[in-house]
Scaffold this motif. Structure first.
Motif, PDB file in Angstrom:
ATOM      1  N   ARG A   1       0.811  -1.212   0.000  1.00 36.17           N
ATOM      2  CA  ARG A   1       0.000   0.000   0.000  1.00 36.17           C
ATOM      3  C   ARG A   1       0.848   1.267   0.000  1.00 36.17           C
ATOM      4  N   GLU A   2       2.091   1.141   0.449  1.00 35.31           N
ATOM      5  CA  GLU A   2       2.972   2.309   0.463  1.00 35.31           C
ATOM      6  C   GLU A   2       3.563   2.590  -0.912  1.00 35.31           C
ATOM      7  N   GLY A   3       3.464   1.603  -1.818  1.00 32.02           N
ATOM      8  CA  GLY A   3       3.943   1.812  -3.179  1.00 32.02           C
ATOM      9  C   GLY A   3       5.303   1.188  -3.448  1.00 32.02           C
ATOM     10  N   ASP A   4       5.562   0.914  -4.715  1.00 31.58           N
ATOM     11  CA  ASP A   4       6.813   0.285  -5.126  1.00 31.58           C
ATOM     12  C   ASP A   4       8.016   1.180  -4.875  1.00 31.58           C
ATOM     13  N   GLU A   5       7.791   2.477  -4.875  1.00 31.73           N
ATOM     14  CA  GLU A   5       8.924   3.392  -4.797  1.00 31.73           C
ATOM     15  C   GLU A   5       9.610   3.365  -3.433  1.00 31.73           C
TER      16      GLU A   5
END
Length: 653
Positions: free
Chosen positions: A375-379
């Motif tokens: 949920r925090e993202g791939d980045e």
């Protein structure tokens, strides 16, 4: 039990239809002296046909025995005894036998949320364990067979506490340091603990947790407790009268202690797990069989190498922490990373930061955590160097294929195999998992049963199900690390695990096995909730709710949750006149009350106030209907046994 699409969804169905397999690099083929998949297949087939012989070989290879056993297995269903006549010491296997070659190797790398770091070699860990063992023996007057509660944060001394108890043959009962005083009291009373090992404070999400005050409240109602040993992390804090300061007591003792061998069936620990009756069950594990299971699976499943830095993110208050933070990895001479705190605090990339800093090569974590990272993202993980990782693991609940693929792609950069493991508090060690390098992986499946584990899926009548047909997961043959019983309650042990399917251990999980022998776990079929990989009894939460003066009745069910696996949903009938009732303040008060009575993990996600509950004519709450309501489904099925079917419409959801 339904078909595949009904319990794992569109993506898993596609995976099965395509038989999408992921094979690990060839580097992952020597953890158990296995050279290729065909050799593993031969070992697996042999172990299925002769599991006792497999486990005898494993016990000899992975552990040091002071005396070899006379008989490998005594099976009087449902009671098993393994390695009869054998003698060993769990602490010796985790420490002493490594010292000639690994004295200066790091055993524990520890970091706190504030960045404080500790590094302990095997020599240092051994000396700390010996000092505490002498303290427990000489100052607290504990002896083999006594029971001790451990209520500590995830600090190196918590590992010391477990190993010191094991060294003396003292049975430890570790209680998660997030449980409230009532939960501690119930577990200490049931286990008849003679002492409690604790710390004054713990730290989580930047907050200081007062553990000593919680323990002080609990032990006031525990007459068997004669001593409390407290690790004083804040020098300014005053310990309660009569408590023993950990550091001061240990300084008086020698760093030498000879580990005495104990019978293979000597109790090693109790671990309390939730049940459907509301009263936590004291799961009993003994030394020889348990150590054989965790040592063997640690080596095979995680493919340990001499230079690995291994990180299992579990707390020692749960069985994963027992088996794959302490006893399994240390028995195999691993270097462990421990972190006290939340994996996304003080920033959402903390877990990746730690992997980069300590060059972690093996990561073993829960699907709940993986989904939160997604949920925090791939980045976020992309900002850190994760090139040290070579193996990823999943534990606690079935991992959905989307999370598996994200873990594989973003964290493992499509080069790290994933071992998706299935097991339970009761099983002691991993029962279903692939072995990296020799067993291709299917996202969403826990792979095949581990060698020596004879598993099957059966229908309601106990008949074997055809491949791809849903049913109940059972274990058909005893295995070394299986629980030896429920403390002081053999009838409950038989009723819970061996009554439904005669001669088979019933796991309580629904599953199916496909045509390749891969196991697909559906989840619990009883009233135990799996919240973030932790099992919580619905009755225990209901009891906490009903203890509130404003509650007349309560029913608790689980609701599917994309992050936690299951969310806790409670339906509550308030006491008295509800005219003008302010629902929001009461709901908050009830949530806080449950957290106070049991612990924050059990705090309901949703509470619905209602004037009725769906009950059968015999007075049993029909939770199936409430589960449907919680999931937003139209309630169906047979409702003829309801006392008044029309009352269902009155439940406020």
């Amino acid at each position: 039990m339904g078909d595949l699409a009904g319990f794992q969804g569109r993506y898993m169905e596609t995976v099965l239809k395509e038989h999408r397999l992921f094979s690990a690099p060839k580097a992952f083929v020597d953890s158990a002296s296995i050279s290729d998949p065909e050799q593993y297949r031969r070992i697996w087939d042999s172990a299925q046909n002769a599991p006792v012989e497999f486990w005898e070989t494993a016990a000899e290879k992975h552990l040091t025995w002071h005396r070899r056993w006379d008989q490998p297995l005594e099976w009087n269903p449902p009671f098993a005894r393994w390695f009869l006549g054998g003698q060993l010491n769990a602490s010796f296997n985790c420490l002493d036998r490594h010292l000639p070659e690994k004295a200066n190797q790091n055993a524990i790398l520890w970091e706190g949320e504030d960045g404080t770091q500790v590094q302990w070699t095997y020599a240092k860990l051994h000396s700390e364990v010996c000092r505490l063992a002498n303290t427990l023996q000489n100052q607290l007057h504990l002896k083999a067979g006594d029971t001790v509660a451990i209520y500590m944060p995830l600090v190196p001394e918590a590992v010391v506490a477990m190993l010191a108890c094991a060294r003396l043959g003292v049975v430890h009962s570790v209680i998660f340091a997030g449980f409230a005083s009532h939960a501690i009291r119930d577990r200490v009373q049931d286990a008849e603990c003679k002492a409690v090992l604790t710390a004054d404070v713990g730290y989580r999400k930047g907050q200081k947790l007062g553990l000593a005050s919680i323990v002080e409240t609990a032990v006031a109602e525990c007459p068997t407790v004669k001593a409390v040993l407290c690790l004083q992390r804040e020098s300014s804090a005053n310990l309660p009268l009569g408590w023993v300061n950990w550091e001061h007591a240990c300084k008086k003792e020698s760093s030498d202690h000879t580990a005495q061998p104990f019978d293979s069936e000597h109790p090693l620990f109790l671990l309390y797990t939730s049940g459907t009756t509301g009263r936590p069950k004291g799961i009993l594990h003994t030394t020889g069989g348990y150590m054989t299971g965790v040592a063997t699976t640690t080596q095979w499943v995680f493919d340990l190498k001499p230079n690995d830095v291994y990180w299992c993110t579990a707390d020692i208050g749960w069985v994963t922490g027992h088996s794959y933070v302490v006893y399994g990895p240390l028995s195999q001479g691993a270097t462990l990373l421990l972190y006290e705190g939340v994996l996304v605090y003080p920033h959402c990339g903390r877990i990746w930061e730690l992997i980069e800093r300590y060059k972690v090569s093996i990561l073993y974590t829960a699907p709940t955590a993986i989904r939160s990272f997604m949920r925090e993202g791939d980045e976020v993980p992309g900002k850190f160097d994760l090139s040290s990782l070579r193996l990823l693991g999943s534990v606690g609940e079935p991992i959905n294929p989307e999370a598996w693929m994200w873990y594989h792609r973003v964290v493992g950069h499509e080069r790290c195999p994933i071992v998706d493991t299935w097991w339970q508090t009761e099983t002691g060690s991993i029962l279903v998992s692939g072995v990296p390098g020799v067993v291709p992986q299917k996202p969403g499946s826990a792979s095949r049963p581990f060698p020596g584990i004879v598993a099957a899926v059966v229908d309601e009548a106990g008949r074997l199900c055809q491949p791809g047909t849903g049913g109940y997961l059972v274990i058909k043959h005893p295995w070394p690390s299986m629980l030896r019983g429920i403390y002081k309650d053999p009838e409950r042990f038989k009723e819970t695990y061996f009554s439904r399917f005669a001669g088979f251990y019933f796991t309580g999980d629904g599953a199916q096995i496909d045509e390749d022998g891969y196991v697909w776990i559906k989840g619990r079929v009883d009233d135990v909730l799996n919240v973030s990989g932790h099992r919580l009894g619905t009755m225990e939460i209901e009891s906490a709710l009903v203890s509130h003066p404003r509650v007349a009745e309560a029913a608790v069910v689980g609701r599917a949750d994309g992050l936690k696996g299951q969310a806790v949903v409670a339906y509550v009938i308030p006491r008295g006149d509800t005219t003008g009732l302010q629902t929001a303040p009461l709901i908050k008060e009830l949530k806080d009350h449950v957290a106070k009575e049991i612990g924050a993990l059990a705090r309901p996600d949703d509470i619905f106030l209602t004037c009725t509950l769906p009950k059968t004519r015999s007075g049993k709450i029909m939770r199936r209907l409430l589960r449907d309501l919680a999931d937003g489904k139209t309630s169906g099925g047979d409702v003829t046994t309801l006392e008044n079917p029309g009352l269902l419409d009155l439940i406020q959801t």
